[in-house]
Design an enzyme around this catalytic site. Structure first.
Site, PDB file in Angstrom:
ATOM      1  N   GLU A 291      -4.216  -2.938   3.429  1.00 34.55           N
ATOM      2  CA  GLU A 291      -2.885  -2.347   3.640  1.00 34.55           C
ATOM      3  C   GLU A 291      -2.871  -1.427   4.853  1.00 34.55           C
ATOM      4  O   GLU A 291      -2.997  -0.203   4.717  1.00 34.55           O
ATOM      5  CB  GLU A 291      -2.431  -1.570   2.396  1.00 34.55           C
ATOM      6  N   GLU A 383      -2.120  -8.907  -3.373  1.00 32.32           N
ATOM      7  CA  GLU A 383      -2.100  -7.837  -4.370  1.00 32.32           C
ATOM      8  C   GLU A 383      -0.667  -7.540  -4.772  1.00 32.32           C
ATOM      9  O   GLU A 383       0.221  -7.508  -3.924  1.00 32.32           O
ATOM     10  CB  GLU A 383      -2.743  -6.563  -3.778  1.00 32.32           C
TER      11      GLU A 383
END
Ligand code: IDC
Length: 465
Positions: A291, A383
């Site tokens: 991320e 995710e």
């Protein structure tokens, strides 16, 4: 007592950027070392040294001293302890590989910044055996350090084989689009007891999971604290997945700091290692930046275009998934959108782009963006959570089902956060489950776990023609 003198040989294989290599080769009668091909890129290279003990008795320690020209330096090493003085680099054993048994060897690796070749090499004070030889390219084939399991019939990997991006989809060995549905680990540094044989068995045969995401945090007591140890743990989990016919998504879990460039050298080191070791495996997908946040798309793209060649040098056909801006929100969480990626995609083939969501936080505007982006970009939800973005709170069943219905319709693969017994709403297992050692069935599951198991275990119907 008479002291025995032992001959130790060291072998260096260093591939450098401009198609030359330094090779201190072993004499033919001591051909016991296994070489790993080193990697190179425009600003540096990765090398390995094998220390061999061809004598009939064990040695208890070793020391390799390497000299590099000015402007070139060793920036990281693994499976050894590195010290330096000027342009001299000394490698001594890591905690575990000082002793080398009779007729055995150990090896260690390092990353060099700069393209200069070693000008000297001593092993226990003696010149490393061999000569400096120019070669046209890295010449030694990669030898995986563990045997590759044959595909297990009827499993996701057995049916689909080597994956490939085709258009905006993920395709199987027959060139047909497929969707992989599975689970993500929590941080493997925190929940090692959740990824045992029994846990993986439950995922493969009770959940019918296609995919196992291995989340290796880089910070937060992760990779940076023990690169060699975490690399080994990831490889072991890749094998556990492979033996059960599941795909393994290797997640380089950067989070804080959000700039992937902070971990660029670590990423090159890690991916050089795992891609060399797993090149022959069909079940590996590389996720190079979990991320990214607080950085522009062009920074992420720059990072990706430096890391992908390191992987491709070893494992040319593997799918690579690239994180996106704003915690892998395609930019939306930082006021952007997928347009910035569509206008300026990563300059590499066989790549996909990451999208993450947490169902209780990310709603219709995010779903609309995914639907729009999916028309142009290959997406992979590496995710997501059924709860809020904190990883905790109540399960949003309606929101989760809306998301999963969309992903099913668009054939977007996904991994759910988390297959763990963390005390937070996103965890699939009730607290204490991992210590208890049994993982199958619904009795061990939280509300999120029950929802996810029911979504994942339905038939896949992977096309074979
Ligand atoms: C969370 C974990 C939590 C941990 C925290 C910090 O659930 O136990 O304390 O990370 O390491 C992400 C991240 C993922 C987060 C998850 C939930 O990729 O690391 O895990 N999340 O907050 N992005 C959005 C949400």
């Amino acid at each position: 007592m008479k002291r025995r003198t032992t001959t130790i040989l060291a072998t260096v294989l260093a591939a450098v950027a401009v198609s030359t290599a330094v090779l201190f080769s072993l004499p033919a009668n001591a051909e016991t070392a296994a070489f790993r091909v080193a990697n190179s890129w425009s600003t540096g290279y990765q090398a390995e040294i094998t220390v061999s003990n061809p004598s009939s008795s064990a040695i208890s320690t070793w020391k390799v001293v390497l000299t590099l020209p000015a402007g070139t330096s060793v920036t990281q090493a693994w499976s050894s302890t590195l010290t330096s003085s000027g342009n001299t680099y000394t490698f001594t054993p890591a905690a575990w590989n000082g002793t080398i048994a009779a007729n055995s060897s150990t090896n260690f690796g390092f990353i060099v910044t700069g393209t200069g070749q070693p000008t000297g090499c001593l092993v226990n004070g003696q010149t490393c055996t061999g000569t400096t030889t120019p070669t046209s390219s890295p010449s030694t084939p990669v030898s995986p350090s563990a045997s590759v399991s044959p595909p297990v019939n009827g499993t996701p990997v057995g049916i689909n084989g080597q994956l490939k991006v085709c258009g905006t989809k993920l395709c199987n060995q027959y060139g047909k689009p497929i969707q992989l549905r599975g689970m993500s680990t929590h941080g493997i540094q925190w929940f090692p007891g959740c990824y045992t044989d029994a846990a993986l068995d439950a995922l493969a045969t009770d959940w019918n999971s296609d995919l196992f995401r291995v989340s290796m945090y880089v910070q937060e007591q992760g990779y940076e604290t023990d690169p060699a140890g975490f690399t080994t743990r990831v490889n072991n989990l890749v094998d556990e997945a492979e033996q059960r016919g599941m795909y393994a998504l290797i997640d380089f879990h950067i989070l804080t700091p959000g700039d992937p460039m902070y971990n660029l050298d670590r990423a090159k080191t890690f991916f050089a290692q795992v891609s060399a070791r797993n090149a022959a495996r069909k079940n590996v997908i590389y996720e190079i930046a979990n991320e990214p946040n607080g950085v522009s798309w062009s920074t992420i793209k720059n990072y990706a275009e430096q890391v992908i060649p390191v992987i491709r040098a070893n494992d040319p056909d593997a799918v690579v998934v690239v994180g996106t801006r704003g915690w892998s929100s395609l930019g939306v969480s930082e006021g952007g959108s997928s347009s910035e990626i569509i206008a300026n995609p990563v300059n590499a083939s066989n790549v996909m782009y990451t999208f993450h969501f947490y169902a209780a936080s990310h709603k219709d505007n995010y779903r609309a963006e995914v639907e729009r982006a999916a028309a142009s970009l290959p997406l992979f939800v590496t995710e997501f959570g059924t709860v809020t973005y904190t990883g905790d709170g109540a399960v949003d069943t309606a929101g989760s089902n809306a998301w999963l219905d969309l992903l099913d319709r668009l054939q977007i693969s996904y991994a759910n956060w988390t297959f763990s017994d963390a005390g937070e709403g996103s965890a699939a297992l009730k607290p204490g489950t991992c210590a208890g050692g049994s993982f199958a069935g619904t009795g061990v599951l939280t509300e999120s776990g029950q929802l996810m198991r029911s979504r994942i275990r339905t038939a896949d119907n992977f096309p074979t023609s």
